[in-house]
Design an enzyme around this catalytic site. Structure first.
Site, short mmCIF file in Angstrom:
data_model
loop_
_atom_site.label_atom_id
_atom_site.label_comp_id
_atom_site.label_asym_id
_atom_site.label_seq_id
_atom_site.Cartn_x
_atom_site.Cartn_y
_atom_site.Cartn_z
N ASP A 1 0.84 -1.20 0.00
CA ASP A 1 0.00 0.00 0.00
C ASP A 1 0.87 1.25 0.00
O ASP A 1 2.05 1.21 0.34
CB ASP A 1 -0.94 0.02 1.21
CG ASP A 1 -0.19 0.09 2.54
OD1 ASP A 1 0.81 -0.63 2.71
OD2 ASP A 1 -0.59 0.89 3.41
N GLU B 1 0.34 -1.20 5.62
CA GLU B 1 1.41 -0.77 6.54
C GLU B 1 1.24 0.70 6.88
O GLU B 1 1.45 1.11 8.02
CB GLU B 1 2.78 -0.99 5.88
CG GLU B 1 3.97 -0.79 6.82
CD GLU B 1 4.51 0.64 6.84
OE1 GLU B 1 5.35 0.93 7.71
OE2 GLU B 1 4.09 1.48 6.02
ZN LIG Z 1 7.00 1.77 3.88
#
Ligand SMILES: [Zn+2]
Length: 412
Positions: free
Chosen positions: A84, A179
Site C-alpha cells: 500500500d 502498513e
Molecule cells: Zn513503507
C-alpha cells in the site's frame, strides 16, 4: 544491461497501480484496490514458478516459497514488503526518469514548473550524481515506499532462480497491505509464513538498517466541563477547554516531536476538539526505552489524577492503548539477524547506517510475534508525497544486499 533485467520495468509497472490504503476502513485489506494488486502479484509469483503461492486468509498477505537448493540445514529467511501507499494522491502515478543525474540541477516535476526537486531544498539529491533517478510528475506520490521493496525482492528471487549455483536455504516471500495505516502487520500469520528470521525491505536510502523502533501508545483525554452563561459564571463554570489547555501545559514542554531527535521520546498532541462543556485531546506517546515509555504513561495519567483531585470530581478521563513495542528488545536476544545484514552490506560495498527508527515498522509487530524482523533499505527518498524519488542504482544495491544475506545464511 542490468544484472536484474526486470527490476525497473517491474517497479515502473507496480507504481502505476493505485494501492493507497484507507485509514477510515475496517476491512482487511482496507481498500479493494490493494486486493487487486495483491492478486496481480500472486499471479506473477505463480508465473515465476514459486512454490506454495497463496493468500493468507487472516492477513490478506500473499505468501510464496523459493525452495532451498542446499542439503544443509540452514535458517529459512523471510522477505517482506508492503504494497500500500501513504495517504497522498496515488491516482495515475506517472513516473519520470532522469538518466545520469548531475547532482546539482533542479529537476522539474510538473509541466507548469510549480513543483521541482531542488538540491538546495532536498540536499539528498547531491548524493546521486551519475545515477538514474525515478521521480513523480508532481501530481502524486511515487510509491517507492514500498513498491521498490516489492520489486527488489522479486528481482532477488529471479536472480537466484537464474543462478542455481548460488546456494540458499528456503526463502519465504510475504507481500502485504495496510502498513501505512498501521494495521497490516496486526494480522500477520507467522506460522503460515514459516520463516526463522525475516527482513522488511522497507527502509529509506542506501545502507539503512533498523532494528530499533519506538515503543508506542495512543492516549485520549476527555474532559467534562460545566457550561453556564458567562454573566453568572463566577464560581460555577468549569471550562473544559481551559482544563484541556492546563492538561497539555502540565506535560514537559520540550518533549514534543518538533523539539526532539535520535533517542528522545515525546508526547505528541495531534487532535484537540473543544467546547466549554466537553473537550477531547488525542496524543501519541513515543519512547525507544521501555522503562521511560512506561514512565511517560504514568506521568500522563498522574497529571489527570492530580487535576481531578484538585477539582474534587473526576472530570478528566485518560485512556491509553499500547500500539507496538521496540523490536530491539527481541532482536538483542539473538542479534545474528542484524549481524548478517550488516556483513552482507559490507560485502557488497554498502556502508551500513544503523539507527533507531522514530516510528514503527511492520517488523516491530512481527518481531513480537516471535519472528525477528529488522528493516533494510529499499531506496526511497522524500517518501509519502510528490517529492518522492528513488535511484535505480540504490535499488540494485538493495537487491545485491538481499542476495548476499541469503548466501551468508546458507554458509552459517
Ligand atoms: Zn513503507
Amino acid at each position: 544491461m542490468s544484472k536484474y533485467p526486470e527490476l525497473i520495468t517491474n517497479f515502473l509497472s507496480f507504481v502505476k497501480v493505485n494501492t493507497r490504503s484507507d485509514p477510515n476502513s475496517t476491512t482487511i485489506p482496507s481498500a479493494e484496490r490493494e486486493t487487486h494488486f495483491l492478486n496481480m502479484l500472486k499471479e506473477k509469483l505463480e508465473k515465476m514458478g514459486l512454490a506454495d503461492v497463496h493468500t493468507n486468509e487472516q492477513s490478506a498477505y500473499v505468501f510464496a516459497t523459493l525452495p532451498a537448493n542446499t542439503e544443509q540445514a540452514v535458517p529459512t529467511v523471510g522477505l517482506i514488503s508492503h504494497i500500500d501507499t501513504a495517504d497522498f494522491n496515488a491516482e495515475n502515478v506517472t513516473p519520470k526518469i532522469v538518466k545520469n543525474y548531475d547532482g546539482q540541477s533542479v529537476i522539474p516535476l510538473d509541466k507548469a514548473g510549480k513543483y521541482t526537486l531542488d538540491p538546495a531544498v532536498f540536499k539528498s539529491l547531491k548524493k546521486y550524481k551519475g545515477d538514474t533517478l525515478i521521480t513523480t510528475d508532481g501530481a502524486t506520490l511515487l510509491g517507492a515506499d514500498d513498491k521498490s521493496g516489492v520489486a527488489e525482492i522479486i528481482a532477488a528471487i529471479a536472480y537466484l532462480q537464474a543462478n542455481p549455483t548460488i546456494k540458499h536455504g528456503t526463502i519465504k516471500i510475504g507481500f502485504g497491505p495496510d502498513e501505512e495505516i498501521g494495521t497490516g502487520a496486526d494480522h500477520f500469520d507467522v506460522n503460515d509464513f514459516g520463516a526463522d528470521v525475516a527482513y522488511t525491505v522497507d527502509g529509506g536510502p542506501l545502507g539503512d538498517l533498523n532494528y530499533e523502533t519506538f515503543n508506542a501508545a495512543e492516549a485520549k483525554v476527555t474532559i467534562q466541563g460545566t457550561d453556564v452563561h458567562p454573566a453568572e459564571a463566577k464560581g460555577v463554570m468549569v471550562n473544559a477547554i481551559q482544563l484541556g489547555i492546563d492538561f497539555h501545559e502540565a506535560l514537559p514542554e520540550f518533549d514534543r516531536p518538533e523539539r526532539t531527535a535520535g533517542r528522545q521520546g515525546f508526547f505528541h498532541i495531534y487532535d484537540f476538539q473543544g467546547s466549554v462543556d466537553h473537550t477531547s485531546l488525542t496524543y501519541i506517546i513515543r519512547d525507544h526505552d521501555r522503562e521511560r515509555f512506561e514512565a511517560r504513561k504514568r506521568l500522563f495519567k498522574g497529571i489527570a489524577d492530580q487535576m481531578n483531585a484538585e477539582l474534587g470530581t473526576e472530570r478528566i478521563k485518560v485512556t491509553l492503548k499500547d500500539q507496538y513495542y521496540n523490536m530491539g528488545e527481541i532482536i538483542q536476544k539473538d542479534p545474528a539477524v542484524v549481524e548478517v545484514a550488516e556483513q552482507a552490506m559490507k560485502n557488497v560495498g554498502v556502508q551500513p547506517h544503523i539507527f533507531p527508527v522514530r516510528g514503527g515498522t511492520d517488523g516491530s509487530k512481527i518481531s513480537f510475534m516471535g519472528l525477528p524482523t529488522p528493516n533494510l533499505f529499499a531506496g526511497g527518498e522524500n517518501m509519502h508525497g510528490r517529492f518522492e524519488y528513488v535511484s535505480e542504482q540504490t535499488m540494485e544495491k538493495a537487491v545485491d544486499v538481499i542476495i548476499e544475506i541469503v548466501k551468508l545464511f546458507a554458509e552459517k
